[in-house]
Design a protein around this motif. Structure first.
Motif, PDB file in Angstrom:
ATOM      1  N   SER A   1      63.268   0.657  57.851  1.00  0.00           N
ATOM      2  CA  SER A   1      62.675   1.379  58.984  1.00  0.00           C
ATOM      3  C   SER A   1      61.512   2.264  58.541  1.00  0.00           C
ATOM      4  O   SER A   1      60.505   2.378  59.245  1.00  0.00           O
ATOM      5  N   LEU A   2      61.631   2.867  57.372  1.00  0.00           N
ATOM      6  CA  LEU A   2      60.586   3.783  56.906  1.00  0.00           C
ATOM      7  C   LEU A   2      59.290   3.063  56.555  1.00  0.00           C
ATOM      8  O   LEU A   2      58.203   3.611  56.735  1.00  0.00           O
TER       9      LEU A   2
ATOM     10  N   LEU B   1      56.774   8.584  51.233  1.00  0.00           N
ATOM     11  CA  LEU B   1      57.295   9.951  51.112  1.00  0.00           C
ATOM     12  C   LEU B   1      56.214  10.994  51.357  1.00  0.00           C
ATOM     13  O   LEU B   1      56.457  12.018  52.001  1.00  0.00           O
ATOM     14  N   VAL B   2      55.014  10.715  50.867  1.00  0.00           N
ATOM     15  CA  VAL B   2      53.910  11.667  51.050  1.00  0.00           C
ATOM     16  C   VAL B   2      53.355  11.596  52.467  1.00  0.00           C
ATOM     17  O   VAL B   2      53.046  12.615  53.085  1.00  0.00           O
ATOM     18  N   LYS B   3      53.260  10.381  52.997  1.00  0.00           N
ATOM     19  CA  LYS B   3      52.655  10.194  54.321  1.00  0.00           C
ATOM     20  C   LYS B   3      53.448  10.902  55.409  1.00  0.00           C
ATOM     21  O   LYS B   3      52.869  11.545  56.300  1.00  0.00           O
ATOM     22  N   TYR B   4      54.766  10.827  55.348  1.00  0.00           N
ATOM     23  CA  TYR B   4      55.613  11.421  56.376  1.00  0.00           C
ATOM     24  C   TYR B   4      56.188  12.772  55.951  1.00  0.00           C
ATOM     25  O   TYR B   4      57.155  13.254  56.544  1.00  0.00           O
TER      26      TYR B   4
ATOM     27  N   SER C   1      63.191  15.503  47.943  1.00  0.00           N
ATOM     28  CA  SER C   1      62.441  16.220  46.910  1.00  0.00           C
ATOM     29  C   SER C   1      62.758  15.690  45.513  1.00  0.00           C
ATOM     30  O   SER C   1      61.861  15.491  44.689  1.00  0.00           O
ATOM     31  N   ASN C   2      64.035  15.451  45.212  1.00  0.00           N
ATOM     32  CA  ASN C   2      64.418  14.917  43.902  1.00  0.00           C
ATOM     33  C   ASN C   2      63.936  13.493  43.713  1.00  0.00           C
ATOM     34  O   ASN C   2      63.485  13.108  42.628  1.00  0.00           O
ATOM     35  N   LEU C   3      64.020  12.693  44.776  1.00  0.00           N
ATOM     36  CA  LEU C   3      63.569  11.307  44.688  1.00  0.00           C
ATOM     37  C   LEU C   3      62.060  11.230  44.511  1.00  0.00           C
ATOM     38  O   LEU C   3      61.556  10.376  43.766  1.00  0.00           O
TER      39      LEU C   3
END
Length: 500
Positions: A354-355, A409-412, A420-422
């Motif tokens: 989905s992401l 992760l950065v875009k959304y 944060s850890n991932l």
């Protein structure tokens, strides 16, 4: 705060006790030494080309044949007459410094796997050597060299050995080219190495396939020689189609000796055991041996690849997964939590489908759902609509690599709190180097720019020339008018000359 270093594998760089890596470990504990993948592969191939007498003889023969024609204008003139004026093709020397040299030298004479035998210069080389051998215009020592080279090229064992290495280069060649490109990541490099290793293991005992290709090549070469040369010449240019018979040798038994030697009498079976199997076993063992560093860390990093998300979602993470990676990440963030990383990865893997979808893909899915409800499950109309809409969409990213994961992760804005850890794990992975060929290529560029005629270049100009040479893509995208305006603005005189 150093994450890792990539070197070419020299002893003074990778030394455990006194090398550069050991020195760097004292100042930056936890940094990872990555032996450059491109250098490892090149070293493995170099070792394999010298592992047996037949292998060393083949590449020495290829190199001597290229040098033999290039070192004399008279011989080059004869070579041009044999090849033809329209195709000015030259032989490639099989050197050790350029990684593609051995593959190119082999394909020049025996043909490439893509183009087939039609691209081979085998017939031209043998014919040119025969003309030099039988010509009175050359000295006796040159004629003898030509005869020795021709005899070796006509041997069936030479042809068999050549196609063994051609099969190896067919697998390792694309891998070597990829490892020399910029923007590659460690996981993808390791995956390609593993795929190449699997392909080599499949053909590890397939000597019959080599023999079939060699027999086809012998028939092609014999037919081409009959069509290109006279009958008198063809009688002396016979390509061997079998291995010579081996004479049985009996050793006298010593007093009290009971064991008996059982030598391999079949020539083909002996070639299979002593040449083919030795070469393939050597390349497989060398790749396994040289690519085994940091196995535990690489195993943890492979969990971050979207290729393994389906397996992670279905079966979960192993008990010891990500432990080695967590030891490295704690150094860079005191708030790092090992349990949180595993939970974030599991959640991210479940939601990845989905992401990774873009806005047009969400729109298509919702639109298709509405159509399905309105048509009461009419599958024909739904499939037709799906095909039309999917053809119109285009994704900028592949959404199947670690770069795309960090991009999502950065875009959304999910890297700050939710993952944060991932996000730290992905940054670590993408920062860890897998090759340093681009760095060495810069030094080669420096050698071309600051040559003997430009030895007094100032530092500022040398830096400018280096930037323009290394960053050619950026340079080509700059508008010429912008450069003219920039130069013209430096003085009034230049403005008058350039601006009109």
């Amino acid at each position: 705060m150093c994450i890792g270093n990539a070197t070419d594998g020299a002893a003074n760089m990778q030394g455990i006790y006194n090398g550069f890596t050991a020195w760097l470990e004292k100042f930056s504990p936890g940094q990872v030494h990555v032996w450059c993948y491109a250098h490892i592969l090149n070293l493995a191939i170099t070792d394999v080309t010298k592992c047996s007498l037949e292998a060393a003889s083949l590449f020495t023969l290829l190199n001597n044949a290229a040098v033999f024609f290039k070192e004399s204008h008279k011989r080059m003139s004869l070579w041009k007459n044999v090849v033809g004026e329209k195709e000015q093709r030259r032989l490639q020397k099989a050197g050790d410094t350029r990684w593609w040299a051995k593959e190119s030298a082999l394909n020049n004479i025996f043909g490439s796997p893509i183009d087939g035998f039609n691209s081979a210069m085998y017939v031209c080389v043998v014919g040119a050597l025969y003309k030099i051998e039988t010509s009175d215009k050359f000295s006796s020592d040159i004629r003898l060299k030509a005869k020795c080279l021709k005899t070796e090229l006509l041997k069936y064992s030479t042809i068999l050995t050549a196609f063994i290495y051609q099969r190896i280069f067919e697998i390792t060649g694309p891998l070597s080219k990829y490892l020399q490109t910029s923007g590659i990541d460690l996981i993808k490099s390791q995956e390609l190495v593993n795929d190449a290793l699997k392909s080599l293991i499949i053909i590890q005992r397939d000597c019959n396939g080599i023999q079939m290709v060699a027999n086809k090549f012998v028939k092609w070469a014999s037919t081409e020689m009959e069509n290109k040369f006279d009958e008198v010449d063809v009688d002396d240019l016979i390509v061997e189609d079998h291995l010579p018979e081996i004479r049985s040798r009996k050793r006298k038994l010593l007093p009290g000796e009971v064991s008996h030697d059982q030598p391999i009498l079949n020539a083909y079976q002996r070639f299979t055991v002593e040449v083919h199997n030795v070469i393939l076993d050597k390349i497989v063992c060398k790749i396994k041996e040289r690519f085994t560093g940091n196995e535990m860390l690489y195993g943890d990093l492979s969990c971050l690849s979207p290729i393994n998300f389906v397996d992670i979602t279905a079966n979960g993470l192993p008990t010891t997964a990500l432990d080695e990676l967590c030891k490295k990440l704690v150094i860079f963030d005191n708030r790092f939590n090992t349990i949180a990383l595993k939970n974030e990865l599991l959640n991210f893997a479940k939601n990845w489908d989905s992401l990774k979808k873009t806005l047009p893909e969400f729109y298509i899915e919702n639109k298709n759902t509405n159509i399905t409800l309105e048509n009461d499950g009419s599958s024909d109309e739904v499939e037709e609509c799906d095909t039309q809409n999917v053809m119109k969409t285009s994704c900028r990213f592949c959404m199947n690599c670690t770069v795309c994961c960090l991009h999502v992760l950065v875009k959304y804005n999910m890297y700050s709190s939710a993952y944060s850890n991932l996000a730290l794990a992905y940054k670590y992975l993408l920062t860890l180097p897998s090759t340093q060929v681009a760095c060495e290529r810069t030094f080669s560029t420096l050698k071309f720019i600051k040559n003997r005629l430009r030895s007094k270049l100032s530092e500022s100009k040398l830096e400018a020339f280096m930037l323009m040479s290394v960053e050619k893509e950026v340079l080509y995208n700059i508008d010429t008018d912008d450069i003219i305006n920039k130069v013209a603005s430096t003085s009034i005189t230049i403005t008058k000359e350039l601006m009109y």
